[in-house]
Scaffold this motif. Sequence first.
Motif, short mmCIF file in Angstrom:
data_model
loop_
_atom_site.label_atom_id
_atom_site.label_comp_id
_atom_site.label_asym_id
_atom_site.label_seq_id
_atom_site.Cartn_x
_atom_site.Cartn_y
_atom_site.Cartn_z
N LEU A 1 104.86 32.06 35.19
CA LEU A 1 103.79 32.19 36.30
C LEU A 1 102.26 32.63 35.69
CD1 LEU A 1 103.24 31.63 39.03
CD2 LEU A 1 103.96 34.10 39.76
N ALA A 2 102.27 33.55 34.64
CA ALA A 2 101.09 34.16 34.46
C ALA A 2 100.63 33.00 33.50
CB ALA A 2 101.45 35.38 33.72
N LEU A 3 101.42 32.26 32.70
CA LEU A 3 100.72 31.40 31.71
C LEU A 3 100.00 30.14 32.66
CD1 LEU A 3 100.67 30.11 28.94
CD2 LEU A 3 102.84 28.97 29.17
N VAL A 4 100.68 29.79 33.54
CA VAL A 4 100.17 28.58 34.54
C VAL A 4 98.89 29.02 35.31
CG1 VAL A 4 100.93 27.25 36.52
CG2 VAL A 4 102.53 27.68 34.83
N LYS A 5 98.88 30.24 35.64
CA LYS A 5 97.95 30.97 36.29
C LYS A 5 96.53 30.95 35.18
CE LYS A 5 99.63 33.65 39.79
NZ LYS A 5 99.69 35.10 40.36
N ALA B 1 103.74 22.18 35.95
CA ALA B 1 103.44 22.92 37.22
C ALA B 1 102.10 23.54 37.02
CB ALA B 1 104.60 24.17 37.09
N ALA B 2 101.61 23.68 38.44
CA ALA B 2 100.16 24.28 38.66
C ALA B 2 100.28 25.24 39.61
CB ALA B 2 99.25 23.00 38.97
N VAL B 3 98.95 26.03 39.56
CA VAL B 3 98.93 27.04 40.84
C VAL B 3 97.80 26.59 41.60
CG1 VAL B 3 98.35 29.37 41.24
CG2 VAL B 3 99.85 28.88 39.34
N ASP B 4 98.19 26.46 42.83
CA ASP B 4 96.95 25.89 43.78
C ASP B 4 95.79 26.86 43.91
OD1 ASP B 4 98.31 23.50 44.42
OD2 ASP B 4 99.30 24.20 46.14
N SER B 5 94.81 26.27 44.10
CA SER B 5 93.72 27.12 44.44
C SER B 5 93.05 26.62 45.66
CB SER B 5 92.48 27.00 43.34
OG SER B 5 91.19 27.30 43.83
#
Length: 251
Positions: free
Chosen positions: A11-15, A56-60
């Motif tokens: 999760l930290a890597l994707v963020k 995977a991606a983290v939404d903004s």
Amino acid sequence: MDLMIRQQQTLALVKARGYVSIDEIAQHFAVTPQTVRRDINQLADAGLLRRYHGGAAVDSSVTNTAYSQRISHNLAAKQRIATAVANAVPDHASLFINIGTTTEAIAHALLQHRGLKVITNNLNVAKILSMNDDFEVLIASGKVRPDGGVIGQATSEFFKQFKVDYALIGISGIDEDGTMLDFDFQEVSVSQEIILGARQVFLAADESKFGRHAMMRLGHLSEIDRLFTNKVPTENYLKQIHAAEVALTVV
């Protein structure tokens, strides 16, 4: 490595990067791609990131996902939605079609129709539909974005000239109160004119759009006539849909 620690680091890597492919994560942790997919599925089910084809991606709420990622995300669902929308559009109709990868899928699904007149601010939609010699396709003027979207004041003014049978629109997110959301204020302004200029408004939104955050208000579900999606929305959304008297089609 402990499962929870690896997932936290994933999760930290994707963020940190915004988007990371499955192969990159697998190499980073020296695990198999299958292990990475399981981790991503668990993190996505917990609402911590979003699954994409191959990564995977983290939404903004302030920046949309890159077009190259959006075009493959939930592709099969978008194609089913597109087929249902196209089936609801008769031959010899006039249409507005706005920006989005779902509306591009709809354009492909419309190619077997006859006598359509289409006004769009999506260069990709215009290119797809121009393959049918029986269509008349008009493209709005304005600033061209890298994803093929055309936006700006001139674009909004262009759409004010028309009154069409159907508006076929996509959206970036739908809040639980029924608010339709997007990222670009200029795109929103154009889409608002598109809604105002259509006798019927069809919204095409796959399941990932429900609960997705974006900072610009486009309008409310009460402004559309039919909603096409690939999964029955949650109870809170169904209440908004029914209260707005929106016809729901689940494919």
